[in-house]
Enzyme design. Structure first.
Site, PDB file in Angstrom:
ATOM      1  N   CYS A 153     -57.577 -15.053  33.535  1.00 42.91           N
ATOM      2  CA  CYS A 153     -57.705 -13.646  33.892  1.00 42.91           C
ATOM      3  C   CYS A 153     -56.607 -12.793  33.238  1.00 42.91           C
ATOM      4  O   CYS A 153     -56.666 -12.511  32.053  1.00 42.91           O
ATOM      5  CB  CYS A 153     -57.728 -13.505  35.416  1.00 42.91           C
ATOM      6  SG  CYS A 153     -58.367 -11.917  36.010  1.00 42.91           S
ATOM      7  N   HIS A 196     -61.303 -17.756  36.980  1.00 46.24           N
ATOM      8  CA  HIS A 196     -60.206 -18.483  37.623  1.00 46.24           C
ATOM      9  C   HIS A 196     -60.605 -19.918  37.961  1.00 46.24           C
ATOM     10  O   HIS A 196     -60.919 -20.223  39.120  1.00 46.24           O
ATOM     11  CB  HIS A 196     -59.773 -17.776  38.908  1.00 46.24           C
ATOM     12  CG  HIS A 196     -58.998 -16.526  38.710  1.00 46.24           C
ATOM     13  ND1 HIS A 196     -57.631 -16.514  38.505  1.00 46.24           N
ATOM     14  CD2 HIS A 196     -59.390 -15.226  38.693  1.00 46.24           C
ATOM     15  CE1 HIS A 196     -57.208 -15.265  38.380  1.00 46.24           C
ATOM     16  NE2 HIS A 196     -58.254 -14.464  38.486  1.00 46.24           N
ATOM     17  N   GLU A 221     -58.755 -22.277  38.451  1.00 47.95           N
ATOM     18  CA  GLU A 221     -57.737 -22.825  39.354  1.00 47.95           C
ATOM     19  C   GLU A 221     -57.984 -22.481  40.821  1.00 47.95           C
ATOM     20  O   GLU A 221     -57.391 -23.101  41.715  1.00 47.95           O
ATOM     21  CB  GLU A 221     -56.347 -22.335  38.946  1.00 47.95           C
ATOM     22  CG  GLU A 221     -55.988 -20.913  39.326  1.00 47.95           C
ATOM     23  CD  GLU A 221     -56.524 -19.830  38.391  1.00 47.95           C
ATOM     24  OE1 GLU A 221     -56.087 -18.674  38.513  1.00 47.95           O
ATOM     25  OE2 GLU A 221     -57.390 -20.165  37.543  1.00 47.95           O
TER      26      GLU A 221
END
Length: 287
Positions: A105, A199, A201
């Protein structure tokens, strides 16, 4: 020898602490936990370039890491405030170090601007919850960043800004209807960055916490009609985080294993470590 990671947090101190109070970890700590789940013996240092006077690695310090990862951020890079300019300067130094780098991002946006690209608000509006129907570009076919991803996939996402003018050294690897730069490789000054606008993660639990703090945005921008609708959506994400086998909720929200399975959701990070970090550790004589 254990891998040495540097996780560069894009947020200011106040935003970091607000995330920790809501989720229990700062975004950089959460990202480090994902890296250590993938590479259990990895050592992770954190850096906070948004902070004035932050103790940041110099050139030799950056070169000493096997991998540098950039997190998301609440900032808008076109504001060019000192806390943002420090991050752009650091990214230029990361390129010059030649150390493999990856970002999610904001991380992709900083990497693009540091390479003379541009980032602006997305004219299509905000992408919230999940980036849908992500597909490889022709250049992305066969690129190792996207190994294991199907022809179309979804991923956790929340952003308003996007790379509107990719740098000349940028290869776009994946796109969707909301943002034409969803995954990219950027090579500048001897350094190569891999990044995504989404994202990988984020767990569904962390995404739920983030969205719970943005109820007003969800309502004002038409994603939810009422605060109750927003709360119900957040509750479903929390339930799916705790029990990914809830097929009723997965069906309701159009989610499959690319999001629900932690190994598949973090695919790009795993590919970066497998295809960039570990091989280059050996090439650089650090194995």
């Amino acid at each position: 020898m254990a891998l040495r990671f540097l996780v560069v947090e894009g947020n200011t101190q106040g935003a970091r602490q607000a995330h920790r109070e809501a989720y229990g970890l700062m975004p950089s700590e959460s990202y480090a936990a994902v890296l250590q789940e993938i590479a259990p013996d990895a050592l992770c240092d954190l850096a906070f370039p948004a902070d004035e006077g932050a103790n940041l690695p110099d050139a030799s310090g950056l070169e000493s890491y096997d991998d540098i990862v950039l997190t998301g951020s609440h900032l808008n890079i076109y504001d060019r405030t000192p806390d943002i300019l420090r991050q752009i300067d650091l990214m230029r130094a990361i390129y010059a170090s030649g150390t493999p780098s990856f970002g999610s991002c904001w991380g992709l946006q900083v990497a693009a601007v540091a390479a003379e690209g541009d980032v602006r608000p997305n004219p299509s509006g905000r992408e919230v919850g999940f980036a849908r129907r992500l597909t490889r570009t022709q250049a992305g076919e066969g690129h190792p960043l996207l190994d294991g991803r199907p022809a179309a996939y979804d991923a956790p996402a929340i952003h308003l800004d996007m790379v509107t003018a990719p740098p000349t050294s940028c290869t776009i690897l994946a796109s969707n209807a909301v943002s034409f730069v969803q995954a990219a490789e950027i090579t500048v000054n001897g350094g190569t960055f891999w990044g995504v606008q989404y994202h990988p993660e984020f767990s569904l639990g962390e995404l739920a916490v983030i969205l719970a703090r943005r109820t007003k945005i969800l309502i004002d921008e038409g994603f939810c009609r009422t605060a109750e609708d927003a709360s119900a959506y957040v509750a479903d994400l929390k339930t799916l985080h705790a029990d990914p086998a809830r097929q009723d909720l997965a069906w309701r929200h159009g989610l499959d294993a690319e999001v629900l399975d932690p190994e598949r959701r973090t695919r790009e990070i795993r590919n970066f470590i497998a295809h960039r970090v570990q091989p280059e550790k050996s090439i650089r004589g650090r194995a």
